[in-house]
Design a protein around this motif. Structure first.
Motif, PDB file in Angstrom:
ATOM      1  N   GLY A 260      -7.367  15.427  -8.788  1.00  0.00           N
ATOM      2  CA  GLY A 260      -7.673  14.011  -8.641  1.00  0.00           C
ATOM      3  C   GLY A 260      -6.434  13.157  -8.775  1.00  0.00           C
ATOM      4  O   GLY A 260      -5.316  13.661  -8.928  1.00  0.00           O
ATOM      5  N   ILE A 261      -6.630  11.864  -8.756  1.00  0.00           N
ATOM      6  CA  ILE A 261      -5.489  10.956  -8.738  1.00  0.00           C
ATOM      7  C   ILE A 261      -4.688  11.047 -10.027  1.00  0.00           C
ATOM      8  O   ILE A 261      -3.477  10.774 -10.046  1.00  0.00           O
ATOM      9  CB  ILE A 261      -5.968   9.511  -8.473  1.00  0.00           C
ATOM     10  CG1 ILE A 261      -4.798   8.638  -8.044  1.00  0.00           C
ATOM     11  CG2 ILE A 261      -6.681   8.928  -9.682  1.00  0.00           C
ATOM     12  CD1 ILE A 261      -5.200   7.338  -7.439  1.00  0.00           C
ATOM     13  N   SER A 262      -5.322  11.413 -11.139  1.00  0.00           N
ATOM     14  CA  SER A 262      -4.587  11.581 -12.391  1.00  0.00           C
ATOM     15  C   SER A 262      -4.344  13.048 -12.705  1.00  0.00           C
ATOM     16  O   SER A 262      -3.905  13.383 -13.810  1.00  0.00           O
ATOM     17  CB  SER A 262      -5.359  10.928 -13.551  1.00  0.00           C
ATOM     18  OG  SER A 262      -6.652  11.472 -13.669  1.00  0.00           O
ATOM     19  N   GLY A 263      -4.615  13.940 -11.717  1.00  0.00           N
ATOM     20  CA  GLY A 263      -4.386  15.363 -11.885  1.00  0.00           C
ATOM     21  C   GLY A 263      -3.545  15.918 -10.760  1.00  0.00           C
ATOM     22  O   GLY A 263      -2.589  15.287 -10.311  1.00  0.00           O
ATOM     23  N   LYS A 264      -3.929  17.068 -10.270  1.00  0.00           N
ATOM     24  CA  LYS A 264      -3.178  17.729  -9.201  1.00  0.00           C
ATOM     25  C   LYS A 264      -3.687  17.300  -7.831  1.00  0.00           C
ATOM     26  O   LYS A 264      -4.859  16.963  -7.649  1.00  0.00           O
ATOM     27  CB  LYS A 264      -3.292  19.249  -9.336  1.00  0.00           C
ATOM     28  CG  LYS A 264      -2.455  19.851 -10.459  1.00  0.00           C
ATOM     29  CD  LYS A 264      -2.538  21.358 -10.435  1.00  0.00           C
ATOM     30  CE  LYS A 264      -1.600  21.975 -11.469  1.00  0.00           C
ATOM     31  NZ  LYS A 264      -0.193  21.829 -11.086  1.00  0.00           N
ATOM     32  N   TYR A 265      -2.770  17.359  -6.873  1.00  0.00           N
ATOM     33  CA  TYR A 265      -3.114  17.175  -5.455  1.00  0.00           C
ATOM     34  C   TYR A 265      -3.164  18.555  -4.825  1.00  0.00           C
ATOM     35  O   TYR A 265      -2.204  19.323  -4.919  1.00  0.00           O
ATOM     36  CB  TYR A 265      -2.069  16.306  -4.758  1.00  0.00           C
ATOM     37  CG  TYR A 265      -2.375  16.019  -3.305  1.00  0.00           C
ATOM     38  CD1 TYR A 265      -3.203  14.962  -2.950  1.00  0.00           C
ATOM     39  CD2 TYR A 265      -1.845  16.812  -2.289  1.00  0.00           C
ATOM     40  CE1 TYR A 265      -3.486  14.686  -1.618  1.00  0.00           C
ATOM     41  CE2 TYR A 265      -2.127  16.545  -0.958  1.00  0.00           C
ATOM     42  CZ  TYR A 265      -2.944  15.483  -0.636  1.00  0.00           C
ATOM     43  OH  TYR A 265      -3.228  15.224   0.680  1.00  0.00           O
ATOM     44  N   VAL A 266      -4.289  18.904  -4.207  1.00  0.00           N
ATOM     45  CA  VAL A 266      -4.450  20.233  -3.640  1.00  0.00           C
ATOM     46  C   VAL A 266      -4.706  20.114  -2.138  1.00  0.00           C
ATOM     47  O   VAL A 266      -5.244  19.117  -1.658  1.00  0.00           O
ATOM     48  CB  VAL A 266      -5.604  21.016  -4.313  1.00  0.00           C
ATOM     49  CG1 VAL A 266      -5.304  21.252  -5.797  1.00  0.00           C
ATOM     50  CG2 VAL A 266      -6.935  20.290  -4.160  1.00  0.00           C
ATOM     51  N   SER A 267      -4.327  21.148  -1.412  1.00  0.00           N
ATOM     52  CA  SER A 267      -4.523  21.137   0.045  1.00  0.00           C
ATOM     53  C   SER A 267      -5.013  22.504   0.516  1.00  0.00           C
ATOM     54  O   SER A 267      -4.387  23.125   1.379  1.00  0.00           O
ATOM     55  CB  SER A 267      -3.224  20.759   0.759  1.00  0.00           C
ATOM     56  OG  SER A 267      -2.169  21.637   0.359  1.00  0.00           O
ATOM     57  N   PRO A 268      -6.110  22.997  -0.038  1.00  0.00           N
ATOM     58  CA  PRO A 268      -6.616  24.301   0.396  1.00  0.00           C
ATOM     59  C   PRO A 268      -7.290  24.199   1.761  1.00  0.00           C
ATOM     60  O   PRO A 268      -7.548  23.101   2.273  1.00  0.00           O
ATOM     61  CB  PRO A 268      -7.645  24.646  -0.687  1.00  0.00           C
ATOM     62  CG  PRO A 268      -8.167  23.310  -1.118  1.00  0.00           C
ATOM     63  CD  PRO A 268      -6.981  22.382  -1.059  1.00  0.00           C
ATOM     64  N   ASP A 269      -7.588  25.347   2.342  1.00  0.00           N
ATOM     65  CA  ASP A 269      -8.385  25.355   3.565  1.00  0.00           C
ATOM     66  C   ASP A 269      -9.832  24.975   3.248  1.00  0.00           C
ATOM     67  O   ASP A 269     -10.473  24.262   4.024  1.00  0.00           O
ATOM     68  CB  ASP A 269      -8.336  26.744   4.218  1.00  0.00           C
ATOM     69  CG  ASP A 269      -6.937  27.109   4.683  1.00  0.00           C
ATOM     70  OD1 ASP A 269      -6.199  26.196   5.099  1.00  0.00           O
ATOM     71  OD2 ASP A 269      -6.582  28.292   4.621  1.00  0.00           O
ATOM     72  N   ILE A 270     -10.340  25.475   2.119  1.00  0.00           N
ATOM     73  CA  ILE A 270     -11.727  25.215   1.720  1.00  0.00           C
ATOM     74  C   ILE A 270     -11.747  24.775   0.264  1.00  0.00           C
ATOM     75  O   ILE A 270     -11.094  25.378  -0.587  1.00  0.00           O
ATOM     76  CB  ILE A 270     -12.613  26.463   1.913  1.00  0.00           C
ATOM     77  CG1 ILE A 270     -12.688  26.837   3.395  1.00  0.00           C
ATOM     78  CG2 ILE A 270     -14.021  26.231   1.358  1.00  0.00           C
ATOM     79  CD1 ILE A 270     -13.441  28.122   3.666  1.00  0.00           C
ATOM     80  N   TYR A 271     -12.522  23.736  -0.018  1.00  0.00           N
ATOM     81  CA  TYR A 271     -12.707  23.231  -1.381  1.00  0.00           C
ATOM     82  C   TYR A 271     -14.200  23.284  -1.685  1.00  0.00           C
ATOM     83  O   TYR A 271     -14.995  22.537  -1.097  1.00  0.00           O
ATOM     84  CB  TYR A 271     -12.190  21.797  -1.483  1.00  0.00           C
ATOM     85  CG  TYR A 271     -12.146  21.230  -2.883  1.00  0.00           C
ATOM     86  CD1 TYR A 271     -11.032  21.417  -3.696  1.00  0.00           C
ATOM     87  CD2 TYR A 271     -13.207  20.487  -3.393  1.00  0.00           C
ATOM     88  CE1 TYR A 271     -10.974  20.890  -4.981  1.00  0.00           C
ATOM     89  CE2 TYR A 271     -13.161  19.948  -4.671  1.00  0.00           C
ATOM     90  CZ  TYR A 271     -12.041  20.155  -5.458  1.00  0.00           C
ATOM     91  OH  TYR A 271     -11.982  19.634  -6.724  1.00  0.00           O
TER      92      TYR A 271
END
Length: 332
Positions: A260-271
């Motif tokens: 989230g905005i105060s956590g990690k930014y992730v870019s997986p293929d599937i969430y």
């Protein structure tokens, strides 16, 4: 074909992910065709990857492919950046650099390399872009998110540029053509690697960084009993576990798992979002190109408005069945 615009697919660590590398080359070819330019690849990797890499460039219909042999496929980002800078500023690539748009596949390691390379060759670092197009005057219009994707920007740029992109699904590959192949085996050796001390992880589970699949839990699960299941499912899928801020605040997951905005930014293929309502603060931590699959007992949850697929159900009824199905997939 005019060389007004030159598209260069940059592939550090060539051979590590052939499908992603080919998709990047296909994207360079399509962009070049759309602006009347030329498409090229600059690849760096172990000598054993050369034949396959050059064949992929030919299948993608590129005009030229330059291959830089490296002593291994695990060089650091700044080492690849130095190799690419030397290649781009010498020989057949130097005349193409002033009008070049260079592309890397969106990934933390590639983007670190792209940033370092931009500084070395005086290129504009565009970051992770969602759309790229040239206007009739020759300027590139690059769309990207800002402030945790709460704001959409369109940048107008000229001159050498570097952008990170995700492969575009559903696009037809270019027709194969004769690609001029070059091996750059006379470049200066990369500088010595920076000393790195690997610290022991304080948990045994896979990291969120670079994960292709993320299985994430939120407050809607009601308690922490689901998280052991999430770790088991993520392990079966080769992914990692994430969590929303409320789940972290409740002590169900460590802060290193927060998305989230105060956590990690992730870019997986599937969430895979389980018990997550889908607040803007949480969605800001997920790449807009990621395919979201949601499980939530609340049919009105906002997560369903952004999910590609979803189920209105209690996690207790679905997660054990999903884990059982994963355990019983027949082998090849």
């Amino acid at each position: 074909m005019s060389d007004t615009h030159t598209l260069v697919a940059l592939v550090p660590g060539c051979g590590a992910d052939p499908a992603a590398e080919r998709a990047l080359m296909d994207q360079a070819r399509r962009l070049a065709d759309g602006c009347g330019g030329s498409a090229h690849a600059l690849l760096a990797g172990p000598a054993a990857a050369r034949v396959a890499a050059l064949a992929a460039a030919q299948q993608a219909g590129l005009d030229h492919a330059w291959f830089i042999p490296t002593p291994s496929d695990t060089l650091q980002a700044q080492q690849y950046a130095d190799l690419f800078a030397n290649a781009l500023q010498s020989g057949g690539l130097a005349p193409r650099l002033p009008g070049a748009l260079m592309l890397v596949a969106a990934h933390p390691d590639n983007e670190a390399c792209a940033g370092a390379l931009a500084a070395r060759v005086g290129a504009a670092p565009l970051g992770r872009c969602t759309a790229l197009a040239f206007d009739p005057e020759g300027a590139l219009h690059a769309a990207r998110g800002a402030y945790g994707n709460r704001l959409a920007l369109t940048l107008a740029c000229t001159g050498p540029m570097i952008a990170a992109v995700r492969p575009q699904a559903g696009q037809a590959p270019a027709s194969p053509r004769q690609t001029a192949a070059h091996v750059l085996d006379d470049l200066p050796a990369p500088p010595a690697a920076h000393p790195v001390t690997l610290l022991p992880r304080n948990e045994p589970h896979a990291s969120l960084d670079g994960a292709r699949i993320v299985v994430s839990g939120g407050r809607g699960m009601g308690n922490d009993m689901a998280f052991p299941l999430l770790y088991d499912i993520a392990a079966r899928l080769g992914g990692a576990v994430g969590a929303s801020l409320p789940a972290v605040d409740a002590g169900w997951a460590p802060v290193t798992r927060q998305v989230g905005i105060s956590g990690k930014y992730v870019s997986p293929d599937i969430y895979l979002a389980i018990g997550i309502s889908g607040t803007p603060q949480h969605l800001a931590g997920i790449d807009p190109h990621t395919r979201i699959v949601a499980i939530n007992k609340d049919a009105e949850a906002n997560i369903f408005s952004v999910a590609e697929a979803g189920a209105v159900a209690e996690w207790q009824s679905l997660l054990p069945a999903l884990l059982d199905a994963l355990d019983n997939i027949p082998g090849p």
